[in-house]
Design an enzyme around this catalytic site. Structure first.
Site, short mmCIF file in Angstrom:
data_model
loop_
_atom_site.label_atom_id
_atom_site.label_comp_id
_atom_site.label_asym_id
_atom_site.label_seq_id
_atom_site.Cartn_x
_atom_site.Cartn_y
_atom_site.Cartn_z
N TRP A 100 0.84 -1.21 0.00
CA TRP A 100 0.00 0.00 0.00
C TRP A 100 0.86 1.24 0.00
CZ3 TRP A 100 -4.28 -1.26 -1.92
CH2 TRP A 100 -4.97 -2.40 -1.53
N ASP A 167 -1.66 7.23 6.00
CA ASP A 167 -2.71 6.28 5.62
C ASP A 167 -2.97 5.42 6.86
OD1 ASP A 167 -4.22 4.14 4.75
OD2 ASP A 167 -2.86 3.55 3.13
N LYS A 191 -11.91 -1.10 6.69
CA LYS A 191 -11.04 -1.93 7.53
C LYS A 191 -11.42 -1.82 9.00
CE LYS A 191 -8.54 -3.11 3.95
NZ LYS A 191 -7.50 -2.25 3.43
#
Ligand SMILES: *Cc1c(COP(=O)(O)O)cnc(C)c1O
Length: 357
Positions: A100, A167, A191
């Site tokens: 990511w 993030d 998430k």
């Protein structure tokens, strides 16, 4: 159908009360006689959901004055581009802690000068790099606080001499964050904060407006701040469920309460991984995530992997297959999972040890 113990990495398990309230609203939104997914987002009842959701984010995370929360489409992946569009002028630094983080860096490199200041690619991202320098002339420094695939986490708020952007897709709302240390924080909701279909961005407003490039209207954070995330049709369903999830979180005691629950779940599972000779954790111990616990069969027992997977499935354990780039197992212990779920997994590991250890 028996109750399943769900350890999916995302979309995540959500609290049952949030699901139940959503089912009611799908039938009849606030007594209007119209379904949640058919109301106009310009009706008064909807404004209240948006206002409540923004207020709950601020209250639960303790977001200080000077910050705004916006809700956007496109997931965390589109935020990778938003960040670079809105903040990259001269040069940006990224901490490369996984796939990511690399994808975030790639979007910035497409627009300008962005570099990885440090990387843990040498060991398949099983640790968080330390001891690197953050140059003082960067526009911003970007981190991924929780590396969902590898089970590593930066569990403290770093000191950065330049604006810090994070993030936090997969560990937001699992610990108290000192928001004042960040220029912005973002993530996909699915998430830990809600269902798929909405991303959140927590933005220090005076950090915006410093780039010279043309910002397309939809990619300019100021559009969404000015229009209270209603410049265009917001993802009403996803925001509604997120709001219900935040209401649940507040009702059980907020961030400190959930943090204690999350830490206990993670400690329970890591203790079993460290005790049980059949299993080995893959993340460096000092960087272990409290959200995603990654483990493999110990050396010499690799051939038992499929058998343990089947053994666990028979015990109603769902979603523990590791990401293909790490292999083995990953149990995601997001907020709505319970100590009971973790204990069911631990019991399966212990029973398996009795027959195969
Ligand atoms: C899942 C994930 C993403 C991607 O999220 P999308 O909303 O699917 O774009 C980004 N970063 C992290 C840390 C993730 O876990």
């Amino acid at each position: 159908m028996g109750k399943k113990h769900v350890f999916n990495a995302g979309p995540c398990l959500l609290p049952q009360v949030a699901i139940d309230n959503t089912i009611e609203a799908l039938k009849d939104f606030k007594g209007t006689g119209v379904s949640l997914i058919s109301i106009s987002h310009r009706t008064k009842g909807w404004d209240e959901v948006m206002d409540e959701c923004r207020a709950l984010w601020k209250e639960i995370l303790g977001i200080p004055e000077g910050y705004e929360v916006v809700f956007l489409g496109g997931g965390a992946s589109l935020q990778f581009l938003y960040v670079a569009m809105n903040y990259l002028e001269h040069k940006a630094g990224y901490l490369e802690t996984g796939v990511w983080a690399k994808k975030a860096l790639k979007e910035a490199q497409g627009l300008g000068n962005a570099v990885a200041l440090a990387s843990s690619a040498d060991k398949n991202y099983c640790y968080i790099p330390k001891g690197y320098e953050i140059p003082k002339d960067l526009d911003y420094f970007h981190i991924t606080t929780n590396n969902t695939i590898y089970g590593t986490e930066i569990r403290t708020d770093l000191d950065s001499p330049v604006p810090l952007i994070a993030d936090m897709s997969s560990d937001i709302l699992s610990r108290r964050v000192d928001v004042s240390k960040y220029a912005m924080i973002y993530g996909g909701a699915q998430k830990n904060a809600g269902p798929a279909g909405v991303a959140f961005a927590i933005i220090k407003t005076d950090t915006l407006g410093k780039v010279s490039r043309y910002l397309p209207t939809m990619l300019d954070y100021r559009t969404h701040i000015d229009k209270l995330s209603m410049f265009n049709t917001p993802p009403v369903f996803a925001i509604f469920v997120m709001n219900e999830t935040l209401k649940w979180l507040k009702s059980i005691g907020g961030i400190d309460a959930i943090h204690a629950i999350d830490v206990k779940k993670a400690e329970t599972l890591y203790a079993e991984i460290d005790r049980n000779g059949l299993f080995t954790g893959t993340a460096a111990k000092e960087d272990r995530s409290i959200m995603n616990v990654c483990f493999v069969m110990s050396p010499g027992h690799e051939d038992l992997q499929d058998e343990f997977m089947k053994f666990a499935t028979e015990r109603d354990i769902v979603g523990i297959k590791g990401h293909r780039s790490v292999g083995g197992f990953r149990a995601s212990l997001y907020n709505a999972s319970t100590q009971e779920d973790v204990e069911a997994l631990v019991a399966a590991m212990q029973e398996f040890e009795k027959i195969r250890g």
